[in-house]
Design an enzyme around this catalytic site. Structure first.
Site, PDB file in Angstrom:
ATOM      1  N   SER A  88      61.849  -3.271 -24.355  1.00 43.08           N
ATOM      2  CA  SER A  88      60.364  -2.724 -23.932  1.00 43.08           C
ATOM      3  C   SER A  88      59.977  -2.450 -22.495  1.00 43.08           C
ATOM      4  O   SER A  88      58.988  -1.863 -22.093  1.00 43.08           O
ATOM      5  CB  SER A  88      59.400  -3.853 -24.262  1.00 43.08           C
ATOM      6  OG  SER A  88      58.928  -4.031 -25.857  1.00 43.08           O
ATOM      7  N   SER A 131      52.476  -5.297 -24.555  1.00 42.37           N
ATOM      8  CA  SER A 131      53.755  -4.759 -24.924  1.00 42.37           C
ATOM      9  C   SER A 131      53.653  -4.677 -26.545  1.00 42.37           C
ATOM     10  O   SER A 131      54.587  -4.381 -27.164  1.00 42.37           O
ATOM     11  CB  SER A 131      54.997  -5.729 -24.573  1.00 42.37           C
ATOM     12  OG  SER A 131      56.158  -5.097 -24.899  1.00 42.37           O
ATOM     13  N   LYS A 148      58.713   1.358 -21.936  1.00 43.50           N
ATOM     14  CA  LYS A 148      57.189   1.537 -22.119  1.00 43.50           C
ATOM     15  C   LYS A 148      56.688   1.874 -20.908  1.00 43.50           C
ATOM     16  O   LYS A 148      55.715   2.524 -20.928  1.00 43.50           O
ATOM     17  CB  LYS A 148      56.425   0.537 -22.593  1.00 43.50           C
ATOM     18  CG  LYS A 148      56.838   0.073 -24.286  1.00 43.50           C
ATOM     19  CD  LYS A 148      55.818  -1.150 -24.676  1.00 43.50           C
ATOM     20  CE  LYS A 148      55.768  -1.368 -26.150  1.00 43.50           C
ATOM     21  NZ  LYS A 148      56.982  -2.243 -26.570  1.00 43.50           N
TER      22      LYS A 148
END
Length: 444
Positions: free
Chosen positions: A151, A206, A154
């Protein structure tokens, strides 16, 4: 975990507790907090329970032989198997000379001449510490080794979206958003969200559901991935190839400790990004029980909190991004400031032993701040080599007033409070077990 953070995560768990694993996780956290009356250093993306132990002696992974020079380690599941009819992506070319300077081509530990001994208990296979403002690389391990970002990618999606989307536009949540695998913030079909709220869900919590809703506005997953890869290439993050907008593993996904530092530094040119990674808590909208009736408000709004524990526990923390998948393991990128100096730390393929990833990051930041200013073993790309849409100046650092954190840290927890927490924890777990209706997946 501060008491304030504990209350927030209890609220979040009550909202999302849909399975036995969530209930057991909350019960473990409540019990530990009651017993210790102090902080629980728990990664919100970590699968092993906070009280897990191991009898296997810990050793930092050796990368001297450049095992990940061209591609990440072999996957342990089928998440990177190409779709039928799709080819297996070839490894990205390895730049010669290495981006950032000659020493960035080394694969083991890379330190300046005469540097002190590194801190102990760093399980990250690759890591890097750099200066957010000057771009100087201070210390690293396998800086261009290729690993899965999870993640932390991101950060790249956020950069593309913040420069593309109208943040005041309202979009409607879909069932496809709600069905996303991995970590979800709680978007529901028929719910109405501004892009600003979606960015909060993406950066702070997230949410893979938020990533899906954002990618849909960029033309869908494939188009969003193409835009992310284009930006990475323009920033000379040449170890990076995105396969999914959210960071879930996919064919050809890779990045490096060096690249994550570059991508984070670029994102910090956007003031709203800098604001959101430093935000502890915001309220997020609910959604109607009946998606066909937008006035139905059976699912009320709820608070969402920042899942970066460094923000709550490290003096001068600016913020950052966490990540985890089964193949990537623990990943992390964050920044902190002291005496006007701002440093970035990145971790790839870390584990929760012997200490949590945010604690490893804290030790590496302490190490970096102890090095003299001007220390350099490499360099991040200069600002004038970045994409035309990039601003030359980094976003102003947040206020160093840590009164909010200090207040949380100083809250007393007496023995009676511990007992209440323990009893309350058991009660909450029982409620969650009875109310559980479906199975959740490991957080990613």
């Amino acid at each position: 975990m501060k008491i304030r953070d504990f209350r927030l995560r209890t609220a979040l768990c009550l909202r999302t507790a849909l399975c036995l694993r969530t209930a057991l996780c909350l019960g473990s956290a409540l019990t530990a907090l009651a017993v210790t009356g102090g902080a629980i250093a728990a990664s919100s993306h970590a699968v092993p329970p906070s009280g897990s132990t191991t009898t296997t002696p810990f050793t930092t992974p050796n990368t001297d032989g450049c095992p990940q020079k061209t591609k990440p380690p072999a996957p342990i599941d089928a998440s990177e198997v190409p779709a039928p009819g799709q080819p297996t992506p070839s490894p990205l070319p390895v730049p010669v000379p290495p981006v950032g300077g000659t020493r960035m081509g080394e694969c083991g530990v890379v330190l300046p001449k005469g540097a002190p001994q590194l801190p102990q208990d760093i399980s990250a296979t690759a890591w890097m510490v750099s200066d957010l403002d000057t771009g100087e690389v201070l210390a690293a391990k396998d800086p261009h080794g290729r690993y899965r970002p999870a993640s932390t990618i991101k950060v790249l999606l956020a950069t593309v979206a913040l420069r593309t989307l109208d943040l005041d536009k309202t979009v409607t949540g879909t069932q496809a958003d709600a069905d996303m695998d991995g970590t979800r913030v709680g978007i529901g079909p028929g719910g109405r969200y501004t892009n600003r709220q979606l960015m909060q869900a993406l950066i702070m919590a997230s949410g893979n559901d938020a990533a899906h809703a954002i990618a849909a506005q960029l033309g869908g997953d494939e188009a969003a991935v193409a835009k992310m890869n284009e930006l990475a290439k323009s920033l000379y993050a040449l170890d990076t190839r995105t396969a999914t907008p959210s960071g879930l593993d996919g064919p050809g996904m890779s990045s490096s400790a060096y690249d994550l530092s570059v991508l984070f530094r670029e994102a910090m040119t956007i003031p709203l990004f800098a604001e959101l990674i430093h935000t502890e808590e915001v309220n997020f909208p609910g959604y109607p029980e009946d998606p066909k009736d937008p006035d139905d408000k059976d699912r009320p709004g709820f608070p969402i909190g920042n899942d970066n524990h460094l923000l709550y526990n490290y003096d001068g923390a600016i913020g950052g991004k966490t990540g985890y998948t089964d193949d990537a393991r623990q990943t992390f990128v964050a920044a902190a400031q002291r005496n006007g100096r701002r440093l970035v730390v990145t971790l790839l393929k870390a584990d929760v032993r012997p200490i949590r990833p945010w604690e490893q990051a804290a030790r590496l930041l302490d190490y970096g701040f102890a090095l003299p200013q001007g220390t350099e073993i490499g360099k991040l790309p200069a600002a004038d080599t970045k994409s035309p849409k990039s601003t030359a100046a980094l976003a102003a650092p947040p206020s160093q007033d840590t009164g909010q954190h200090a207040e949380a840290a100083s809250e007393p927890t007496g023995s009676s409070g511990k007992t209440l927490l323990l009893v309350g924890g058991v009660a909450v777990v029982l409620v969650l077990l009875v109310g559980a209706r479906r199975t959740s997946r490991p957080r990613r």
